[in-house]
Design an enzyme around this catalytic site. Structure first.
Site, mmCIF file in Angstrom:
data_model
loop_
_atom_site.group_PDB
_atom_site.id
_atom_site.type_symbol
_atom_site.label_atom_id
_atom_site.label_comp_id
_atom_site.label_asym_id
_atom_site.label_seq_id
_atom_site.Cartn_x
_atom_site.Cartn_y
_atom_site.Cartn_z
ATOM 1 N N ASN A 116 0.810 -1.225 0.000
ATOM 2 C CA ASN A 116 0.000 0.000 0.000
ATOM 3 C C ASN A 116 0.831 1.256 0.000
ATOM 4 O O ASN A 116 0.490 2.230 0.627
ATOM 5 C CB ASN A 116 -0.931 0.063 1.214
ATOM 6 C CG ASN A 116 -1.519 -1.256 1.508
ATOM 7 O OD1 ASN A 116 -2.167 -1.823 0.660
ATOM 8 N ND2 ASN A 116 -1.270 -1.775 2.695
ATOM 9 N N CYS A 117 1.966 1.222 -0.667
ATOM 10 C CA CYS A 117 2.811 2.402 -0.716
ATOM 11 C C CYS A 117 3.080 2.677 -2.184
ATOM 12 O O CYS A 117 3.566 1.799 -2.895
ATOM 13 C CB CYS A 117 4.122 2.114 0.010
ATOM 14 S SG CYS A 117 5.162 3.550 0.216
ATOM 15 N N PHE A 118 2.738 3.889 -2.645
ATOM 16 C CA PHE A 118 2.830 4.132 -4.082
ATOM 17 C C PHE A 118 3.836 5.229 -4.403
ATOM 18 O O PHE A 118 4.110 6.054 -3.582
ATOM 19 C CB PHE A 118 1.446 4.488 -4.628
ATOM 20 C CG PHE A 118 0.402 3.500 -4.204
ATOM 21 C CD1 PHE A 118 0.381 2.225 -4.765
ATOM 22 C CD2 PHE A 118 -0.503 3.797 -3.203
ATOM 23 C CE1 PHE A 118 -0.559 1.298 -4.352
ATOM 24 C CE2 PHE A 118 -1.443 2.860 -2.793
ATOM 25 C CZ PHE A 118 -1.476 1.622 -3.367
#
Lengths: 123, 95, 112
Positions: free
Chosen positions: C110-112
Site C-alpha cells: 500500500n505504498c505508491f
C-alpha cells in the site's frame, strides 16, 4: 494532506491468529485503510481476542508474530481498538493480558459502532 | 441508519450468535448459503424490530421449505437480495 | 531471478522490485551495494534512518508505508528529521520504498 470525505470503516476481527489467513488479512486491510487516512474502528470479537494475547511465540510453528504489529497501530493513526468484553471473559482472559491497551465494550456498543460506520468488514 | 446482516454459516459456527449481539432495531438479517440452516434456531430468538429473510435458492438447494418458515422468516429471491442491500445503509457479512 | 553479486560470496536473491528475498542476507555491505545501484552514497544521515527501519521491523514485523514511515522517523530521530522534505532529500523519489529496500525489509504494501 487530509481527505475531506474520509469514511468511518469498522473492522471486526473474529478469528484466531494462526492456521489460516483471516486474522492477518484483517490486519492488512486495517493498515491499508489507515494509509488512505480513513477513520478506523478495530474491534476484536469472539476468538479474535486471542490475537491480542501476550506472550505469543509463533516462530515455534514457523509463523510470523501477528501480535507484534498491534503496538505499531498508533503510528498508522489507528487508535480506536476495542475488545468484546464477554469474549475476553468467556476465554478466561483479562485486559492486562493483552499486548496493547484496548477498550472493553459490551455488544450494544458494537451495534452502535456499526450503526455509525460507512463500511463494516468482518473477518 | 439500518444495517443488513448476512449470515452464511450454519449454527455450528458462531456467525449467528455474533450477529445477534451486533443487531439494532430496524436492522434486517438475510440468511444465505449454509446460513439458511440457522432458520429454525433463529426463529427462537425474539428480536424486536428486526426482519429476517432467507435466500430461496439456498433453501431449495438444501431441501428446506420456502413457505411457512419458522418465526416470521421470509424466503426471498436474488432480486430481493439486491433490493435489501439498497434499502440499508451498510451490509455486515457474518461468516 | 534478480540477484546481487558480492565478491567471493554466493549471489543474493532479490525480488522483482529489487528487495532482498531473505532479510538474513542483509549486511551494511549489501546496503551499500543496493544504494550504489540507485545510485546513492550512504551517509550517517542515511544510516540512522536505515537503523530505525530495521529496529521497527524487528519489533513489529511491518515495512511502513509513507505516512507511518515519516511518523516513525519523527518519533525516533526527532521532528526535524521526521518530515517528508528531509526524507525526500535523503532518499529522492519515494523515501519509504527506497529506505525499506536499503534496510533489507520487504517492499511496503500500500505504498505508491
Amino acid at each position: 494532506m487530509s481527505i475531506d470525505n474520509a469514511k468511518t470503516i469498522t473492522f471486526i476481527s473474529r478469528s484466531t491468529p494462526y492456521g489460516h489467513g483471516r486474522a492477518k488479512a484483517c490486519l492488512d486491510m486495517v493498515l491499508s485503510a489507515a494509509v488512505f487516512e480513513q477513520k478506523i474502528n478495530f474491534i476484536f470479537m469472539d476468538d479474535g481476542v486471542w490475537q491480542l494475547k501476550k506472550g505469543q511465540t509463533p516462530s515455534n510453528i514457523d509463523a510470523k508474530d501477528l501480535s507484534a504489529a498491534f503496538a505499531a497501530l498508533p503510528l498508522y493513526e489507528v487508535n480506536d481498538l476495542y475488545v468484546e468484553a464477554s469474549a475476553i471473559e468467556e476465554r478466561g482472559l483479562s485486559l492486562d493480558e493483552l499486548v496493547v491497551p484496548a477498550q472493553a465494550i459490551e455488544s450494544a456498543k458494537i451495534a452502535e459502532l456499526i450503526s455509525l460506520s460507512d463500511v463494516v468488514f468482518t473477518l | 441508519m439500518s444495517s443488513l446482516h448476512t449470515i452464511n454459516k450454519s449454527t455450528a459456527h458462531c456467525a449467528m450468535t455474533s450477529c445477534m449481539k451486533a443487531l439494532q432495531s430496524g436492522d434486517s438479517i438475510l440468511l444465505i448459503e449454509d446460513g439458511v440452516y440457522a432458520s429454525a434456531q433463529l426463529s427462537q430468538y425474539n428480536i424486536e424490530g428486526v426482519s429476517i429473510y432467507a435466500l430461496r435458492e439456498d433453501l431449495l438447494a438444501r431441501g428446506l421449505p420456502t413457505t411457512q418458515l419458522p418465526g416470521a422468516i421470509q424466503a426471498v429471491s436474488y432480486c430481493d437480495f439486491v433490493d435489501l442491500v439498497c434499502r440499508h445503509q451498510r451490509c455486515v457479512s457474518w461468516t | 531471478m534478480k540477484s546481487l553479486k558480492l565478491p567471493q560470496r554466493p549471489p543474493i536473491a532479490l525480488d522483482k522490485d529489487g528487495y532482498l528475498r531473505n532479510m538474513s542476507d542483509w549486511s551494511p555491505e549489501v546496503a551499500e551495494l543496493l544504494a550504489a545501484e540507485i545510485p546513492l552514497n550512504l551517509s550517517a544521515a542515511h544510516w540512522e534512518v536505515i537503523d530505525v527501519l530495521r529496529a521497527f521491523y524487528q519489533a513489529h514485523g511491518l515495512s511502513p508505508a509513507t505516512r507511518p514511515f515519516v511518523k516513525l522517523v519523527a518519533r525516533d530521530l526527532g521532528a526535524e528529521k521526521g518530515r517528508s522534505i528531509y526524507l525526500m532529500k535523503l532518499f529522492p523519489g519515494n523515501p519509504a520504498l527506497i529506505a525499506s529496500k536499503l534496510a533489507g525489509l520487504p517492499r511496503p504494501s500500500n505504498c505508491f
